[in-house]
Design a protein around this motif. Structure first.
Motif, PDB file in Angstrom:
ATOM      1  N   ASN A  37       0.882  -0.737   0.115  1.00 24.40           N
ATOM      2  CA  ASN A  37       0.599   0.108   0.024  1.00 24.40           C
ATOM      3  C   ASN A  37       1.177   1.244  -0.138  1.00 24.40           C
ATOM      4  OD1 ASN A  37      -2.753  -0.840   0.170  1.00 24.40           O
ATOM      5  ND2 ASN A  37      -3.041  -0.695   2.416  1.00 24.40           N
ATOM      6  N   THR A  88      -1.394 -12.049   0.417  1.00 26.06           N
ATOM      7  CA  THR A  88      -2.004 -11.996   1.034  1.00 26.06           C
ATOM      8  C   THR A  88      -2.412 -11.852   2.386  1.00 26.06           C
ATOM      9  OG1 THR A  88      -3.465 -12.005  -1.060  1.00 26.06           O
ATOM     10  CG2 THR A  88      -4.815 -11.668   0.688  1.00 26.06           C
ATOM     11  N   ALA A  91       0.683 -10.021   4.173  1.00 27.09           N
ATOM     12  CA  ALA A  91       0.057  -9.019   4.666  1.00 27.09           C
ATOM     13  C   ALA A  91      -0.524  -7.900   5.419  1.00 27.09           C
ATOM     14  CB  ALA A  91      -0.091  -8.149   2.891  1.00 27.09           C
ATOM     15  N   ALA A  92      -1.958  -9.095   5.378  1.00 23.37           N
ATOM     16  CA  ALA A  92      -2.490  -8.436   6.560  1.00 23.37           C
ATOM     17  C   ALA A  92      -1.894  -8.512   7.265  1.00 23.37           C
ATOM     18  CB  ALA A  92      -3.794 -10.077   6.691  1.00 23.37           C
ATOM     19  N   SER A  97      -2.117  -4.763   3.589  1.00 26.51           N
ATOM     20  CA  SER A  97      -3.021  -6.089   2.221  1.00 26.51           C
ATOM     21  C   SER A  97      -3.258  -4.607   0.978  1.00 26.51           C
ATOM     22  CB  SER A  97      -4.342  -6.488   3.418  1.00 26.51           C
ATOM     23  OG  SER A  97      -4.287  -7.201   4.139  1.00 26.51           O
ATOM     24  N   LEU A 101      -7.691  -7.223  -4.238  1.00 27.54           N
ATOM     25  CA  LEU A 101      -7.660  -8.619  -4.595  1.00 27.54           C
ATOM     26  C   LEU A 101      -7.719  -9.318  -5.463  1.00 27.54           C
ATOM     27  CD1 LEU A 101      -4.901 -10.768  -3.500  1.00 27.54           C
ATOM     28  CD2 LEU A 101      -6.735 -11.342  -1.807  1.00 27.54           C
ATOM     29  N   LEU A 111      -9.308 -16.838   2.900  1.00 26.97           N
ATOM     30  CA  LEU A 111      -9.071 -15.694   3.428  1.00 26.97           C
ATOM     31  C   LEU A 111     -10.537 -15.104   4.550  1.00 26.97           C
ATOM     32  CD1 LEU A 111      -7.579 -14.225   0.058  1.00 26.97           C
ATOM     33  CD2 LEU A 111      -6.742 -14.914   2.137  1.00 26.97           C
ATOM     34  N   VAL A 116      -9.475 -11.247   7.193  1.00 34.07           N
ATOM     35  CA  VAL A 116      -8.588 -10.992   5.674  1.00 34.07           C
ATOM     36  C   VAL A 116     -10.074  -9.931   4.492  1.00 34.07           C
ATOM     37  CG1 VAL A 116      -6.961 -11.070   3.988  1.00 34.07           C
ATOM     38  CG2 VAL A 116      -6.608 -12.109   5.577  1.00 34.07           C
ATOM     39  N   PRO A 309      -9.614  -6.324   0.285  1.00 28.58           N
ATOM     40  CA  PRO A 309      -9.700  -6.594   1.937  1.00 28.58           C
ATOM     41  C   PRO A 309      -9.777  -5.515   2.148  1.00 28.58           C
ATOM     42  CG  PRO A 309      -7.473  -7.338  -0.033  1.00 28.58           C
ATOM     43  CD  PRO A 309      -8.571  -6.186  -0.616  1.00 28.58           C
ATOM     44  N   GLN A 311      -8.858  -2.795   5.462  1.00 26.64           N
ATOM     45  CA  GLN A 311      -7.714  -1.372   5.604  1.00 26.64           C
ATOM     46  C   GLN A 311      -7.908  -1.097   6.914  1.00 26.64           C
ATOM     47  OE1 GLN A 311      -5.803  -1.199   3.143  1.00 26.64           O
ATOM     48  NE2 GLN A 311      -6.894  -2.476   1.421  1.00 26.64           N
TER      49      GLN A 311
END
Length: 415
Positions: A37, A88, A91-92, A97, A101, A111, A116, A309, A311
């Motif tokens: 991001n 993924t 990243a979460a 994230s 996606l 997920l 997520v 996802p 945020q």
């Protein structure tokens, strides 16, 4: 959801994702760098499983166009399908994230259960026009976690010359009895019957599911009489020489290569082989896989979902929704699904696809009858069920167990 609670949930979910992320669809392979991001709200990150599409491709141009329409810059990264779920999850865990996606449909529930993904109730993505059977692949616990960008599935390719020489009218093939009768005629004429993939991986389960579901079986009861009838059908085909023993090790690619020799009457394979079918050098047709007593069997859906996802900065969702809506607009679905050899998830786009290419009609029919592997709210239970199912198929076809005993063992292992 705060970062610490998300991290605790992700630790357990990651174990499941390692299995479920490897699927049977053909979306290409390759490697790519990572994406993050951007601190600047004018840049939005998109991750997808299409590393084969480089800068300048139709897909990347579409992403850039959707970004321009939303007034932002899109930073896109393409990952190999099996790597994307793990990237993924990581990243979460790190609170980093992507904004949008695009992910293989069986991974959505994993997920989602890991916390997520946002739901369509939260992110306001419009899914009202999507075929319900395709949308179900992205649902878990009564909630929807995205919208499909397209679907592929399985059907039977057939060699018209082989069937003609064997005296088989393809119109007569409507159920398992008539299909088996056609295979008997083909063998008697000195040709080969049917090839498919029964390999001991997700590909084997993917290819067995149309017969399993076509018998009326359910993934919650692997040891049912209906399931045994489906496995007995495959076992009988091998015993009679209607299918080769190579199916035990065939991937969908090697199975296709067998069909491409021109010696086989039928091959179970997917939409992604259409380009190869045109190059095969013989006249072919496509038939939806028949159910045991007639009609079209439900085949598993492949294809991806566009998801948003979670945020920490919830202010990003409005623009992320604009990007997702652009990617799944009527015209863009038509263009994208043509590029990906997918059937669109929306009826009006499917009609447009068939009008442009009548050969897609049986594929549209197959997709309309298709079913998500994680549908019926199986979610993260599916990988364990699938593994036991492909083991049962291997045991029965190799002769180490009867179909009934192999499936009984599989059900016991799942429990």
């Amino acid at each position: 959801m705060n970062s610490s609670s998300r991290r605790r949930r992700l630790t357990a979910a990651a174990l499941t994702a390692l299995t479920v992320a490897t699927t049977a669809t053909a979306c290409g392979s390759g490697s790519a760098g990572t994406g993050t991001n951007a601190a600047d709200d004018g840049t939005y990150t998109v991750w997808d499983p299409y590393p084969q599409f480089a800068k300048g491709s139709a897909w990347v141009k579409l992403l850039d166009a959707c970004g321009s329409k939303a007034g932002v810059k899109v930073e896109r990264t393409g990952f190999d399908t099996s790597d994307l779920a793990n990237k993924t999850l990581l990243a979460a865990q790190q609170g980093n994230s992507p904004d949008v996606l695009v992910v293989d449909n069986p991974v959505v529930s994993t997920l989602a259960e890991a916390g997520v993904l946002t739901t369509t109730d939260d992110n306001q993505l419009d899914t009202s026009k999507v075929d319900p059977n395709l949308l179900a692949a992205g649902q878990s616990g009564g909630k929807t976690y995205g919208t499909p960008i397209g679907a592929n599935t399985l059907a039977l390719y057939y060699n018209k010359k082989v069937l003609e020489e064997a005296g088989v009218d393809i119109a007569s093939v409507k159920d398992w009895t008539s299909l088996t009768a056609a295979l008997a005629k083909v063998k008697a004429a000195g040709k080969k019957g049917i090839t498919f993939s029964a390999i001991g991986t997700e590909e084997g389960t993917f290819q067995f599911l149309p017969w399993f579901w076509g018998a009326g079986a359910e993934l919650t009861a692997l040891d049912s009489a209906q399931a045994a009838s489906a496995l007995s059908l495959w076992k009988d085909w091998l015993k009679r020489g209607y299918a080769p023993n190579s199916v035990l090790n065939n991937t969908q690619t090697t199975s296709w290569q067998e069909f491409a020799t021109g010696d086989y009457a039928f091959a179970e394979n997917g939409t992604w082989q259409l380009a190869n079918a045109e190059k095969a050098g013989f006249d072919y047709g496509v038939l939806p896989i028949p159910a045991a007593d007639g009609g079209d069997a439900a085949a598993p859906t492949g294809g991806e979902f566009v998801t948003l996802p979670v945020q920490d900065d919830t202010g990003r969702y409005a623009t992320s929704r604009k990007l997702a809506a652009c990617l799944t607009s009527t015209q863009n679905l038509y263009d994208t699904d043509t590029t990906l050899s997918y059937v669109a998830p929306i009826g009006e786009v499917q009609d447009k696809q068939v009008a442009a290419n009548p050969k897609l009609k049986p594929w549209v029919d197959a997709v309309k009858a298709a079913k998500g592997r994680t549908s019926d709210d199986l979610g993260t239970k599916y990988p364990r069920i699938s593994e036991q199912l492909w083991k049962a198929v291997q045991s029965a076809l190799s002769g180490s167990k009867s179909p009934k005993d192999a499936l009984a063992s599989a059900q016991a292992a799942v429990k």
